[in-house]
Design a protein around this motif. Sequence first.
Motif, PDB file in Angstrom:
ATOM      1  N   PRO A 117      -7.788 -53.890  83.813  1.00 55.23           N
ATOM      2  CA  PRO A 117      -7.639 -52.342  84.722  1.00 55.23           C
ATOM      3  C   PRO A 117      -6.362 -51.939  84.794  1.00 55.23           C
ATOM      4  O   PRO A 117      -5.848 -53.619  85.404  1.00 55.23           O
ATOM      5  CB  PRO A 117      -8.665 -53.113  85.906  1.00 55.23           C
ATOM      6  CG  PRO A 117      -8.563 -54.166  86.215  1.00 55.23           C
ATOM      7  CD  PRO A 117      -8.705 -54.246  84.837  1.00 55.23           C
ATOM      8  N   ASP A 118      -5.442 -50.748  84.961  1.00 54.38           N
ATOM      9  CA  ASP A 118      -4.656 -51.054  85.568  1.00 54.38           C
ATOM     10  C   ASP A 118      -3.787 -51.315  86.577  1.00 54.38           C
ATOM     11  O   ASP A 118      -2.143 -51.896  86.742  1.00 54.38           O
ATOM     12  CB  ASP A 118      -4.029 -49.012  85.449  1.00 54.38           C
ATOM     13  CG  ASP A 118      -4.509 -48.227  83.790  1.00 54.38           C
ATOM     14  OD1 ASP A 118      -4.219 -49.274  82.827  1.00 54.38           O
ATOM     15  OD2 ASP A 118      -4.579 -46.941  84.096  1.00 54.38           O
ATOM     16  N   ASN A 119      -5.086 -51.685  87.492  1.00 53.44           N
ATOM     17  CA  ASN A 119      -3.775 -52.281  89.218  1.00 53.44           C
ATOM     18  C   ASN A 119      -3.921 -53.650  88.195  1.00 53.44           C
ATOM     19  O   ASN A 119      -2.612 -54.314  89.569  1.00 53.44           O
ATOM     20  CB  ASN A 119      -5.048 -51.679  89.883  1.00 53.44           C
ATOM     21  CG  ASN A 119      -6.523 -52.475  90.232  1.00 53.44           C
ATOM     22  OD1 ASN A 119      -6.641 -53.100  88.519  1.00 53.44           O
ATOM     23  ND2 ASN A 119      -7.332 -51.768  90.333  1.00 53.44           N
ATOM     24  N   LEU A 120      -4.592 -54.712  88.008  1.00 56.16           N
ATOM     25  CA  LEU A 120      -4.225 -55.701  87.752  1.00 56.16           C
ATOM     26  C   LEU A 120      -2.690 -55.987  86.692  1.00 56.16           C
ATOM     27  O   LEU A 120      -1.986 -56.588  86.791  1.00 56.16           O
ATOM     28  CB  LEU A 120      -5.553 -57.081  86.953  1.00 56.16           C
ATOM     29  CG  LEU A 120      -6.535 -56.529  88.113  1.00 56.16           C
ATOM     30  CD1 LEU A 120      -7.426 -57.838  87.503  1.00 56.16           C
ATOM     31  CD2 LEU A 120      -5.441 -57.978  89.347  1.00 56.16           C
ATOM     32  N   ILE A 121      -2.152 -55.009  86.010  1.00 60.03           N
ATOM     33  CA  ILE A 121      -1.626 -54.887  84.683  1.00 60.03           C
ATOM     34  C   ILE A 121       0.050 -54.913  85.220  1.00 60.03           C
ATOM     35  O   ILE A 121       0.588 -55.451  85.328  1.00 60.03           O
ATOM     36  CB  ILE A 121      -1.837 -53.605  84.012  1.00 60.03           C
ATOM     37  CG1 ILE A 121      -3.342 -54.148  82.785  1.00 60.03           C
ATOM     38  CG2 ILE A 121      -0.374 -53.874  83.077  1.00 60.03           C
ATOM     39  CD1 ILE A 121      -3.597 -52.926  82.299  1.00 60.03           C
ATOM     40  N   GLU A 122      -0.501 -54.134  86.905  1.00 64.23           N
ATOM     41  CA  GLU A 122       0.704 -53.635  87.481  1.00 64.23           C
ATOM     42  C   GLU A 122       0.661 -55.384  88.000  1.00 64.23           C
ATOM     43  O   GLU A 122       2.217 -55.152  88.148  1.00 64.23           O
ATOM     44  CB  GLU A 122       0.141 -52.805  88.432  1.00 64.23           C
ATOM     45  CG  GLU A 122       1.737 -52.274  89.396  1.00 64.23           C
ATOM     46  CD  GLU A 122       1.224 -50.780  90.395  1.00 64.23           C
ATOM     47  OE1 GLU A 122       1.932 -50.795  91.491  1.00 64.23           O
ATOM     48  OE2 GLU A 122      -0.129 -49.786  89.692  1.00 64.23           O
ATOM     49  N   GLN A 123       0.411 -55.605  88.510  1.00 64.78           N
ATOM     50  CA  GLN A 123       0.152 -57.095  89.630  1.00 64.78           C
ATOM     51  C   GLN A 123       0.658 -57.938  88.469  1.00 64.78           C
ATOM     52  O   GLN A 123       1.784 -58.470  88.521  1.00 64.78           O
ATOM     53  CB  GLN A 123      -0.838 -57.750  90.167  1.00 64.78           C
ATOM     54  CG  GLN A 123      -1.707 -56.926  91.852  1.00 64.78           C
ATOM     55  CD  GLN A 123      -2.379 -57.947  91.856  1.00 64.78           C
ATOM     56  OE1 GLN A 123      -3.120 -59.012  92.047  1.00 64.78           O
ATOM     57  NE2 GLN A 123      -3.364 -57.257  92.939  1.00 64.78           N
ATOM     58  N   GLU A 124       0.219 -57.758  87.478  1.00 68.18           N
ATOM     59  CA  GLU A 124       0.625 -59.078  86.210  1.00 68.18           C
ATOM     60  C   GLU A 124       2.157 -59.078  85.701  1.00 68.18           C
ATOM     61  O   GLU A 124       2.746 -59.743  85.903  1.00 68.18           O
ATOM     62  CB  GLU A 124       0.000 -58.765  85.083  1.00 68.18           C
ATOM     63  CG  GLU A 124       0.122 -59.752  83.813  1.00 68.18           C
ATOM     64  CD  GLU A 124       0.013 -61.173  83.783  1.00 68.18           C
ATOM     65  OE1 GLU A 124      -0.499 -61.314  84.910  1.00 68.18           O
ATOM     66  OE2 GLU A 124       0.720 -62.028  83.705  1.00 68.18           O
ATOM     67  N   MET A 125       2.964 -57.418  85.668  1.00 65.36           N
ATOM     68  CA  MET A 125       3.560 -57.174  85.860  1.00 65.36           C
ATOM     69  C   MET A 125       5.138 -56.336  86.565  1.00 65.36           C
ATOM     70  O   MET A 125       5.723 -57.338  86.429  1.00 65.36           O
ATOM     71  CB  MET A 125       4.052 -55.644  84.534  1.00 65.36           C
ATOM     72  CG  MET A 125       2.981 -56.291  83.375  1.00 65.36           C
ATOM     73  SD  MET A 125       3.522 -55.181  82.045  1.00 65.36           S
ATOM     74  CE  MET A 125       2.800 -56.244  80.565  1.00 65.36           C
TER      75      MET A 125
END
Lengths: 437, 437
Positions: B52-60
């Motif tokens: 999901p986008d919110n975890l992708i955001e954390q990843e980056m």
Amino acid sequence: MPQDLYKVTLGEDQIPTHWYNIVADLPTPLAPPLNPATDEPLQPSDLAAIFPDNLIEQEMSAERWIEIPAAVREIYRLWRPSPLYRAYRLEQALGTTARIYYKYEGASPVGSHKANSSVPQAYFNQLAGRTRLTTETGAGQWGAALAFAAENFGLTCDIWQVRSSFESKPYRAAQMAVFGGKAYSSPSEVTAVGRKLRQEFPDTPGSLGMAISEAVEVAAEDPNASYSLGSVLNHVLLHQTIIGLEALAQFAAFEEPQVDYLFACAGGGSNLGGIAFPFLRENFEGRQQVKITACESHAAPSLTQGEFRYDYGDTAGMTPKLKMYTLGAGFVPDPVHAGGLRYHGMAPLVSHCYHEGHLDAIAIKQREAFEAGVLFARAEGIIPASESNHAIAGALRQVRLATERGESPVILIGVSGSGQLDLPAYTDFLSGHMVDA
Amino acid sequence: MPQDLYKVTLGEDQIPTHWYNIVADLPTPLAPPLNPATDEPLQPSDLAAIFPDNLIEQEMSAERWIEIPAAVREIYRLWRPSPLYRAYRLEQALGTTARIYYKYEGASPVGSHKANSSVPQAYFNQLAGRTRLTTETGAGQWGAALAFAAENFGLTCDIWQVRSSFESKPYRAAQMAVFGGKAYSSPSEVTAVGRKLRQEFPDTPGSLGMAISEAVEVAAEDPNASYSLGSVLNHVLLHQTIIGLEALAQFAAFEEPQVDYLFACAGGGSNLGGIAFPFLRENFEGRQQVKITACESHAAPSLTQGEFRYDYGDTAGMTPKLKMYTLGAGFVPDPVHAGGLRYHGMAPLVSHCYHEGHLDAIAIKQREAFEAGVLFARAEGIIPASESNHAIAGALRQVRLATERGESPVILIGVSGSGQLDLPAYTDFLSGHMVDA
């Protein structure tokens, strides 16, 4: 301290300094144990072959408070005080108006309350110069606890484990071995009574009564050895009162002055007595009116279906006679997943309190127990021991009643251990194949 | 607070409010992950099929502090803050001048640190509208943790478990089932990549790389599903920093301002990164000089014997390429008892820090690991997870050196989990049959 805490842990400096001996406060006297040869009240010297003097003294003591030695408190500090939780998530899952708390003993080194007594038993034996302990164990919680304690005080430890559990639960013998203990499948070939039982009942699944006979035989024959019992006797229940004493202090921290209901599982009675007796004292002194319910396994319903009479603690009749609720010393329970709740008798102290109306009892079938355990695990994250599931199931009956009535009683559950080593029983339940016994 | 405490637990109100993102403080930049099709730096949209986008955001993210949502902190309260112990009894058993501490993650619902990341991953997926999670697991710690977390947020959870572990550790699949998760033996028949691997390597014991490929395939094909990873990625290590952040506060309570050595086991790197990165920040800021050592299994020595290069995270090449120390994506480790320490690669963040000299690494054979684990269990009462034994063994090397030199360094061990479900491995060790690999 805020009311919305999940758990109150207490600091190490708040570990109780004394155990509570309910014998001092009983309104009617406890019937004494009898010498099995003479049927006369037992003398301390009658126990000298299998117990050290200092533990015999505790067994017969009527002192209200007995000091916890510093060396015992030091080891208690590894996991005590144990946490008292408010089960907010379970309450939400049930949609109840009840206020549910649980005292969790599963974070001890061996995953149950049993270490509360194994540690002082090993300590007092070492103090008395003994170098070896023998004991019985059912599911293995007590055997592992005694192995851990023996190792801490440099004693060797031999454990007779009920055959059906020994064979179905290899993780437990491994746990005992990590702590240096040696487990035998009971009935075994290494004792006279074991050999006799194997000849008479070659296919027996074993029983706690048989395993006790084996451990007692070995202890009686070895002057360096003592026998250790994980439940039933007064001094074992005494040691376990640390559970209830801590819980009282923790309820104070939660600003919750009155407990309405207390549910704890009962096999031999040490867990029930340990958590309940300090609350019973509150009742005796008029400070609280806690309704205490012993939750036993439907497969070994000593309180709810047994007789209140003198009986032996073991199968071979080697122990003193105890006045207790009993299904008969020859009783062999069905091999249900009730863990340690499969003893034929019940602690004389718990039996006495039940007979005198100080506490109530119910018998729970295993499917109801495991249904409650799975519900609890999914809400609270803790997978309870098989035994503890009976207490949770008993409490849930009361919780549902409270919800129907829109009442908000404070309900305390004694969660005596972790179910990490009972997972095959959960598999049995979840597969739908569990017998409803 | 007195210096002779065994443990500092902290109150629930001291659970950290933010995770620490070390990306913000790295002196040299981290190499970006690459799109496997183009070898160009990965774009957030490249990950949208499985995260999901919110975890992708954390990843980056390069933000230093990322807030822990209230709903996640609420579940953390079931077991956090986890205790920091001073290992007095282990010190006594070793007769050492060293001061040994350990941070214990084994009291979590599933017995390891893994729940620290599974809970936020489930939360953020629910927030993004996903209803199903897929994942891989080795020994089963991560699979059980994700099942627990998914259940808490009403998601379903499918887990591909490495075949050798699935077959030898039935308790783990039972644990996943209690929390409502479904475990498959990997390689399985239910995915295309699984069927292909079974045809190609019918007798394979499986590997984490294979299991990842299966879980990614299923997540990519189901728009309601996300893939969850238990280690390696930046956001997973981010969530685990709660371990080190709590430990810093606990050392302050112990009045111990400087840690000299930190030992933690490293498989994919989440436990190591979680406990070590907050201490690495202390080093970067000049407040401490902690020597950090990653303890890996000799059977999967990615840091000490792998190459630092771009490689796939899985066997089938379905994941982005990560710059990391790797033994090659096709690596299949011997089936030793190293639990989760058998991944072919290592978290890019841990790899980067190792390459830049911010931390050290050693490889430990399993007999040395279990010898340390038994010694630890007998002294401290806690039976450590197989993985954690590697950290304890690494620390004991340093402890013995300190004893020889009469020095008293402060040594912190990350004990990532409980060994209650690893008891067959202890039996193997105690029987003398454990291969020294």
